[in-house]
Design a protein around this motif. Structure first.
Motif, PDB file in Angstrom:
ATOM      1  N   LEU A  98       4.110  42.252  41.890  1.00 24.78           N
ATOM      2  CA  LEU A  98       2.910  41.748  41.212  1.00 24.78           C
ATOM      3  C   LEU A  98       3.222  40.475  40.425  1.00 24.78           C
ATOM      4  O   LEU A  98       2.447  39.511  40.430  1.00 24.78           O
ATOM      5  CB  LEU A  98       2.386  42.839  40.268  1.00 24.78           C
ATOM      6  CG  LEU A  98       0.965  42.658  39.757  1.00 24.78           C
ATOM      7  CD1 LEU A  98      -0.024  42.727  40.904  1.00 24.78           C
ATOM      8  CD2 LEU A  98       0.632  43.712  38.712  1.00 24.78           C
ATOM      9  N   LEU A  99       4.374  40.498  39.789  1.00 25.33           N
ATOM     10  CA  LEU A  99       4.795  39.338  38.995  1.00 25.33           C
ATOM     11  C   LEU A  99       4.965  38.111  39.884  1.00 25.33           C
ATOM     12  O   LEU A  99       4.526  37.006  39.538  1.00 25.33           O
ATOM     13  CB  LEU A  99       6.112  39.657  38.281  1.00 25.33           C
ATOM     14  CG  LEU A  99       6.498  38.733  37.146  1.00 25.33           C
ATOM     15  CD1 LEU A  99       5.517  38.869  35.998  1.00 25.33           C
ATOM     16  CD2 LEU A  99       7.903  39.073  36.656  1.00 25.33           C
ATOM     17  N   VAL A 100       5.561  38.338  41.048  1.00 25.72           N
ATOM     18  CA  VAL A 100       5.758  37.226  41.991  1.00 25.72           C
ATOM     19  C   VAL A 100       4.407  36.687  42.436  1.00 25.72           C
ATOM     20  O   VAL A 100       4.169  35.473  42.464  1.00 25.72           O
ATOM     21  CB  VAL A 100       6.586  37.703  43.211  1.00 25.72           C
ATOM     22  CG1 VAL A 100       6.585  36.653  44.305  1.00 25.72           C
ATOM     23  CG2 VAL A 100       8.019  38.022  42.788  1.00 25.72           C
ATOM     24  N   LEU A 101       3.467  37.604  42.730  1.00 27.53           N
ATOM     25  CA  LEU A 101       2.134  37.203  43.195  1.00 27.53           C
ATOM     26  C   LEU A 101       1.400  36.404  42.118  1.00 27.53           C
ATOM     27  O   LEU A 101       0.834  35.328  42.387  1.00 27.53           O
ATOM     28  CB  LEU A 101       1.350  38.471  43.552  1.00 27.53           C
ATOM     29  CG  LEU A 101       0.132  38.278  44.443  1.00 27.53           C
ATOM     30  CD1 LEU A 101       0.573  37.771  45.807  1.00 27.53           C
ATOM     31  CD2 LEU A 101      -0.622  39.586  44.593  1.00 27.53           C
ATOM     32  N   VAL A 102       1.425  36.927  40.901  1.00 30.46           N
ATOM     33  CA  VAL A 102       0.735  36.256  39.791  1.00 30.46           C
ATOM     34  C   VAL A 102       1.346  34.883  39.543  1.00 30.46           C
ATOM     35  O   VAL A 102       0.634  33.884  39.357  1.00 30.46           O
ATOM     36  CB  VAL A 102       0.802  37.125  38.510  1.00 30.46           C
ATOM     37  CG1 VAL A 102       0.325  36.350  37.295  1.00 30.46           C
ATOM     38  CG2 VAL A 102      -0.034  38.371  38.696  1.00 30.46           C
ATOM     39  N   SER A 103       2.681  34.820  39.617  1.00 35.34           N
ATOM     40  CA  SER A 103       3.351  33.535  39.405  1.00 35.34           C
ATOM     41  C   SER A 103       2.950  32.544  40.493  1.00 35.34           C
ATOM     42  O   SER A 103       2.691  31.373  40.222  1.00 35.34           O
ATOM     43  CB  SER A 103       4.870  33.705  39.438  1.00 35.34           C
ATOM     44  OG  SER A 103       5.242  34.655  38.504  1.00 35.34           O
ATOM     45  N   ALA A 104       2.894  33.029  41.726  1.00 34.49           N
ATOM     46  CA  ALA A 104       2.535  32.152  42.835  1.00 34.49           C
ATOM     47  C   ALA A 104       1.122  31.612  42.658  1.00 34.49           C
ATOM     48  O   ALA A 104       0.847  30.434  42.879  1.00 34.49           O
ATOM     49  CB  ALA A 104       2.658  32.912  44.144  1.00 34.49           C
ATOM     50  N   LEU A 105       0.226  32.507  42.214  1.00 31.40           N
ATOM     51  CA  LEU A 105      -1.170  32.089  42.010  1.00 31.40           C
ATOM     52  C   LEU A 105      -1.284  31.105  40.850  1.00 31.40           C
ATOM     53  O   LEU A 105      -2.032  30.125  40.923  1.00 31.40           O
ATOM     54  CB  LEU A 105      -2.040  33.306  41.713  1.00 31.40           C
ATOM     55  CG  LEU A 105      -2.410  34.164  42.924  1.00 31.40           C
ATOM     56  CD1 LEU A 105      -3.201  35.370  42.470  1.00 31.40           C
ATOM     57  CD2 LEU A 105      -3.210  33.347  43.915  1.00 31.40           C
ATOM     58  N   ALA A 106      -0.553  31.351  39.814  1.00 33.52           N
ATOM     59  CA  ALA A 106      -0.685  30.535  38.611  1.00 33.52           C
ATOM     60  C   ALA A 106      -0.074  29.149  38.787  1.00 33.52           C
ATOM     61  O   ALA A 106      -0.595  28.174  38.257  1.00 33.52           O
ATOM     62  CB  ALA A 106      -0.035  31.256  37.433  1.00 33.52           C
ATOM     63  N   PRO A 109       0.471  24.681  43.787  1.00 30.20           N
ATOM     64  CA  PRO A 109      -0.351  23.458  43.705  1.00 30.20           C
ATOM     65  C   PRO A 109      -1.777  23.665  44.221  1.00 30.20           C
ATOM     66  O   PRO A 109      -2.718  23.048  43.728  1.00 30.20           O
ATOM     67  CB  PRO A 109       0.391  22.462  44.598  1.00 30.20           C
ATOM     68  CG  PRO A 109       1.681  23.079  44.969  1.00 30.20           C
ATOM     69  CD  PRO A 109       1.708  24.492  44.540  1.00 30.20           C
ATOM     70  N   ASP A 110      -1.942  24.562  45.218  1.00 28.53           N
ATOM     71  CA  ASP A 110      -3.283  24.823  45.750  1.00 28.53           C
ATOM     72  C   ASP A 110      -3.910  26.029  45.073  1.00 28.53           C
ATOM     73  O   ASP A 110      -4.760  26.705  45.659  1.00 28.53           O
ATOM     74  CB  ASP A 110      -3.189  25.087  47.265  1.00 28.53           C
ATOM     75  CG  ASP A 110      -2.929  23.790  48.019  1.00 28.53           C
ATOM     76  OD1 ASP A 110      -3.229  22.717  47.443  1.00 28.53           O
ATOM     77  OD2 ASP A 110      -2.402  23.850  49.140  1.00 28.53           O
ATOM     78  N   GLY A 111      -3.494  26.325  43.857  1.00 32.68           N
ATOM     79  CA  GLY A 111      -3.954  27.508  43.147  1.00 32.68           C
ATOM     80  C   GLY A 111      -5.472  27.671  43.117  1.00 32.68           C
ATOM     81  O   GLY A 111      -5.985  28.726  43.510  1.00 32.68           O
ATOM     82  N   PRO A 112      -6.245  26.654  42.683  1.00 33.47           N
ATOM     83  CA  PRO A 112      -7.707  26.817  42.600  1.00 33.47           C
ATOM     84  C   PRO A 112      -8.317  27.169  43.962  1.00 33.47           C
ATOM     85  O   PRO A 112      -9.177  28.039  44.047  1.00 33.47           O
ATOM     86  CB  PRO A 112      -8.182  25.434  42.126  1.00 33.47           C
ATOM     87  CG  PRO A 112      -6.995  24.854  41.423  1.00 33.47           C
ATOM     88  CD  PRO A 112      -5.795  25.366  42.136  1.00 33.47           C
TER      89      PRO A 112
END
Lengths: 167, 167
Positions: A98-106, A109-112
């Motif tokens: 979950l931490l990896v996923l949240v970090s990736a989303l946050a 560069p294409d987060g939004p």
């Protein structure tokens, strides 16, 4: 029998571990070889001396120090053992994922764009789930109606009527 | 309690191996700390004494290899409180004490693996089978190591004392 071979057998001889034939050859060599006889005698005396070494007493201050070890360390050990229980490992693995996923989303560069796509997928999934529920509700109604009709039919069967004459 | 049951055995092993009373106290404490940390790894189906002996033996040899350059020599024989068995003959007692002193000093001249094998077998009286289990080596290797250790120590004492040396 050579002296080297003899030396390999010294302990076995002193401990009575040689077979009869080997023991005879061993003793034949001893009689003809003063060096082996001398070394064997020294080894025999040495083992007797070592066996006679008495034990030393444990100093009382050391016993006190040893008794204090578990008392001092127990709370720490219990806490670490609790944290390191194997049953908690799947939870740690899920949390790490979950931490990896949240970090990736946050921080991606294409987060939004990714977040919008996830929102869209969630909404699509929700809508699909709603449709399924609605369809399931309709199916439930149909099933109820069918059940009632079937029960009525069974009740009205001629064989179940009281005044029916049985031929 | 573990301290009551095993402190004497571990302290004596540490003392006989290191040759220093003070060092043996520290080593015993370190072994007990290791023991408390490792109890979770102990397989209840196995011999606890052999398991503890393995732990103690590994710690003693590791520490010896780490600190061998700083080591000087073993405690003087008179200092270490061996309670020699009383003998009616004072001359016999004197000879026995002198012999013990030579053997005690000679132990330092053996490589660590051989010294440990000799202590376990000849001073502590363990069987070859117990030693094979605790040292985790084949039975034949244990027997051969003990024999080589005895031979090496017997030769060392002979060389130190010259031709007149007599155990």
């Amino acid at each position: 029998m050579t002296c080297d071979r003899m030396e390999e057998l010294f302990s076995a001889y002193l401990e009575g571990g040689l077979e009869i034939g080997e023991q005879r050859r061993f003793e034949d060599h001893l009689r003809s070889c003063p060096e082996c006889a001398d070394l064997l005698e020294r080894m025999k005396s040495l083992t007797e001396t070592l066996a006679g070494f008495p034990e030393v007493e444990v100093p009382p201050r050391l016993v006190e120090r040893l008794r204090a070890i578990p008392i001092r360390r127990r709370p720490f050990r219990l806490f670490t053992e609790l944290l390191l229980r194997p049953s908690l490992q799947p939870i740690y693995a899920a949390a790490a994922g979950l931490l990896v996923l949240v970090s990736a989303l946050a921080f991606h560069p294409d987060g939004p764009r990714i977040r919008r796509e996830i929102d869209r997928r969630i909404h699509l999934g929700y809508a699909q789930a709603e449709r399924l529920v609605a369809r399931a509700g309709g199916l439930t109604g149909e099933l109820s109606a069918y059940t009632e009709t079937t029960i009525d039919k069974v009740k009205n069967l001629p064989v179940l009527q009281k005044d029916t004459e049985i031929p | 309690m573990l301290v009551d049951a095993y402190s004497r055995k571990i302290f004596n092993l540490a003392y006989q191996f290191s040759g220093s009373y003070q060092e043996a106290e520290d080593l015993t404490q370190e072994i007990f700390i290791k023991l408390y940390h490792s109890l979770g790894k102990y397989d209840a189906g196995k011999n606890f004494t052999a398991w503890l002996l393995t732990l103690g033996r590994n710690h003693l040899i590791d520490q010896y290899r780490r600190t061998r350059r700083e080591k000087t020599q073993r405690d003087d024989f008179e200092e270490h409180r061996f309670k020699a068995g009383s003998s009616a003959d004072p001359e016999e007692s004197l000879i026995r004490e002198e012999t013990r002193k030579k053997v005690w000093d000679g132990l330092d001249g053996l490589p660590e693996d051989m010294r440990m094998a000799l202590i376990l077998r000849d001073i502590q009286g363990h069987s070859y089978e117990e030693m094979a289990e605790s040292l985790d080596i084949p039975l034949g290797t244990v027997k051969s190591r003990v024999n080589r250790a005895r031979l090496q120590l017997a030769r060392l004492l002979r060389d130190r004392q010259g031709a007149d040396y007599d155990l």
